[in-house]
Design an enzyme around this catalytic site. Structure first.
Site, mmCIF file in Angstrom:
data_model
loop_
_atom_site.group_PDB
_atom_site.id
_atom_site.type_symbol
_atom_site.label_atom_id
_atom_site.label_comp_id
_atom_site.label_asym_id
_atom_site.label_seq_id
_atom_site.Cartn_x
_atom_site.Cartn_y
_atom_site.Cartn_z
ATOM 1 N N SER A 18 0.839 -1.197 0.000
ATOM 2 C CA SER A 18 0.000 0.000 0.000
ATOM 3 C C SER A 18 0.871 1.243 0.000
ATOM 4 O O SER A 18 1.621 1.498 0.942
ATOM 5 C CB SER A 18 -0.904 0.014 1.236
ATOM 6 O OG SER A 18 -1.548 1.261 1.311
ATOM 7 N N HIS A 41 -1.372 -1.140 -4.103
ATOM 8 C CA HIS A 41 -2.640 -0.726 -3.504
ATOM 9 C C HIS A 41 -2.619 0.790 -3.294
ATOM 10 O O HIS A 41 -1.684 1.338 -2.706
ATOM 11 C CB HIS A 41 -2.808 -1.467 -2.175
ATOM 12 C CG HIS A 41 -4.130 -1.282 -1.508
ATOM 13 N ND1 HIS A 41 -5.264 -1.962 -1.894
ATOM 14 C CD2 HIS A 41 -4.502 -0.495 -0.469
ATOM 15 C CE1 HIS A 41 -6.269 -1.614 -1.112
ATOM 16 N NE2 HIS A 41 -5.834 -0.717 -0.238
ATOM 17 N N ASP A 43 -4.718 3.952 -1.808
ATOM 18 C CA ASP A 43 -5.803 4.316 -0.891
ATOM 19 C C ASP A 43 -6.268 5.747 -1.127
ATOM 20 O O ASP A 43 -5.503 6.692 -0.948
ATOM 21 C CB ASP A 43 -5.312 4.194 0.562
ATOM 22 C CG ASP A 43 -5.171 2.745 0.987
ATOM 23 O OD1 ASP A 43 -6.149 1.984 0.847
ATOM 24 O OD2 ASP A 43 -4.078 2.378 1.460
ATOM 25 N N MET A 45 -8.811 8.626 0.118
ATOM 26 C CA MET A 45 -9.637 9.027 1.268
ATOM 27 C C MET A 45 -10.106 10.463 1.075
ATOM 28 O O MET A 45 -9.310 11.317 0.668
ATOM 29 C CB MET A 45 -8.801 8.949 2.543
ATOM 30 C CG MET A 45 -8.178 7.598 2.779
ATOM 31 S SD MET A 45 -7.193 7.649 4.283
ATOM 32 C CE MET A 45 -6.458 6.012 4.227
ATOM 33 N N HIS A 74 -8.412 1.626 -3.942
ATOM 34 C CA HIS A 74 -9.366 1.455 -2.840
ATOM 35 C C HIS A 74 -9.987 2.813 -2.516
ATOM 36 O O HIS A 74 -9.342 3.669 -1.913
ATOM 37 C CB HIS A 74 -8.594 0.878 -1.642
ATOM 38 C CG HIS A 74 -9.407 0.679 -0.413
ATOM 39 N ND1 HIS A 74 -8.838 0.408 0.826
ATOM 40 C CD2 HIS A 74 -10.757 0.690 -0.195
ATOM 41 C CE1 HIS A 74 -9.786 0.267 1.731
ATOM 42 N NE2 HIS A 74 -10.963 0.434 1.150
ATOM 43 N N MET A 76 -12.076 5.074 -0.467
ATOM 44 C CA MET A 76 -12.748 5.290 0.830
ATOM 45 C C MET A 76 -13.374 6.676 0.749
ATOM 46 O O MET A 76 -12.936 7.628 1.401
ATOM 47 C CB MET A 76 -11.720 5.181 1.962
ATOM 48 C CG MET A 76 -11.279 3.745 2.199
ATOM 49 S SD MET A 76 -9.791 3.633 3.188
ATOM 50 C CE MET A 76 -8.569 3.797 1.897
ATOM 51 N N MET A 148 -11.981 -5.395 5.263
ATOM 52 C CA MET A 148 -11.146 -4.514 6.082
ATOM 53 C C MET A 148 -10.880 -5.184 7.430
ATOM 54 O O MET A 148 -11.812 -5.588 8.134
ATOM 55 C CB MET A 148 -11.856 -3.172 6.324
ATOM 56 C CG MET A 148 -11.975 -2.278 5.101
ATOM 57 S SD MET A 148 -10.426 -1.957 4.235
ATOM 58 C CE MET A 148 -9.422 -1.193 5.512
ATOM 59 N N ASP A 186 -7.187 -6.201 4.130
ATOM 60 C CA ASP A 186 -6.496 -4.905 4.205
ATOM 61 C C ASP A 186 -6.504 -4.390 5.636
ATOM 62 O O ASP A 186 -7.571 -4.143 6.196
ATOM 63 C CB ASP A 186 -7.240 -3.919 3.280
ATOM 64 C CG ASP A 186 -6.561 -2.571 3.174
ATOM 65 O OD1 ASP A 186 -5.449 -2.391 3.707
ATOM 66 O OD2 ASP A 186 -7.171 -1.680 2.527
HETATM 67 C C1 DX5 Z 1 -6.452 1.787 5.666
HETATM 68 C C2 DX5 Z 1 -6.033 1.476 4.262
HETATM 69 C C3 DX5 Z 1 -4.960 0.482 4.154
HETATM 70 C C4 DX5 Z 1 -3.644 0.886 4.773
HETATM 71 C C5 DX5 Z 1 -3.042 -0.385 5.308
HETATM 72 O O1 DX5 Z 1 -7.602 2.524 5.650
HETATM 73 O O2 DX5 Z 1 -7.133 0.996 3.521
HETATM 74 O O3 DX5 Z 1 -4.758 0.063 2.809
HETATM 75 O O4 DX5 Z 1 -2.747 1.473 3.867
HETATM 76 O O5 DX5 Z 1 -1.971 -0.053 6.087
HETATM 77 P P1 DX5 Z 1 -1.293 -1.104 7.085
HETATM 78 O O6 DX5 Z 1 -0.813 -2.264 6.273
HETATM 79 O O7 DX5 Z 1 -0.182 -0.292 7.693
HETATM 80 O O8 DX5 Z 1 -2.335 -1.512 8.090
HETATM 81 ZN ZN ZN Z 2 -6.701 0.118 1.518
#
Ligand code: DX5
Ligand code: ZN
Length: 237
Positions: A18, A41, A43, A45, A74, A76, A148, A186
């Protein structure tokens, strides 16, 4: 006569570093260091669906330019239906949205169909409090289901082992229905937790902080893949 029987190739665990945990001041270098992963990956947000902000389609397109890995995006974010096309244009290979971010199950199916129509894998994700039972009858519409194992919003949190019950439920339903849906997990995945996730039935593993804090990221990715493969093959015996 030649024996034409071919055993299916064992599918290798998919490791998805990620990029959220990367040092963004040297993004190109950081992304190159995890080139031994299978997917990258990404993310996204929005500060509304989760209490944090990351980046958007332009940075995603920049990441795409510096990697050959497939982008596992991903979302969010609220109203993902308004944004998916931008992420496909930015280079996403799979777009994952949260079921909690759309109106209802019909909207989940509609957005999955939109994604497939745009030529990418359709992924859905469930927060820790959301059960997967409601979605078992639409697995044929879903290329990837992201479980998750932390509350979405931040990297570096502790793995929630109770989420593996959802993975077991999904594994059983996917196998029984002969679906090809990939189960991805994840949050909090590291060399300490990946074997349990693999034994429960996960195919793909996101790992952020555990990978990026390593001096030798390539070796750590290989280690994660071997631990997952060993746990998967033990589960099959
Ligand atoms: C959290 C993200 C994850 C995050 C995972 O909301 O969706 O993808 O980057 O990070 P680690 O592996 O550090 O838990
Ligand atoms: Zn993620």
């Amino acid at each position: 006569m030649t024996d034409m029987t071919v055993s299916p190739a064992p599918s290798s665990p998919i490791i998805a570093p990620s990029v959220l945990a990367a040092d963004f001041s040297q993004l190109g270098k950081e992304v190159a260091a995890v080139a031994g992963g299978d997917w990258l990956h990404v993310d996204i947000m929005d500060g509304h669906f989760v209490p944090n902000l990351s980046f958007g389609p332009d940075v995603t397109a920049t990441i795409k330019r510096v990697t050959d890995l497939e982008l596992d995006v991903h979302l969010m974010i609220e109203e993902p239906e308004k944004w998916v096309e931008r992420y496909v244009e930015a280079g996403a290979d799979c777009v994952i949205f949260h079921v909690e971010a759309v109106a209802d199950k019909d909207a989940v199916v509609a957005l999955c169909r939109t994604l497939r129509g745009l030529g990418v894998r359709a992924g859905i994700s469930v927060k820790p409090a959301t059960s997967v039972e409601e979605y078992l009858d639409i697995l044929g519409e879903v290329d990837l289901l992201l479980v998750m194992s932390v509350e979405p919003g931040f990297g570096g949190q502790s793995f929630m082992p109770e989420m593996l019950e959802k993975v077991k439920t999904l594994r059983a339903a996917i196998d029984a229905g002969q679906h090809s849906t990939v189960i991805e997990i994840d949050g909090g995945i590291s060399a300490d937790t990946i074997a349990d996730a693999a034994a429960a039935g996960c195919d793909a593993f996101v790992a952020g902080s555990a990978v990026f804090k390593q001096e030798d990221k390539a070796a750590y990715i290989d280690r994660l893949r071997s631990l997952a493969a060993a746990a998967q093959s033990q589960g099959q015996q």
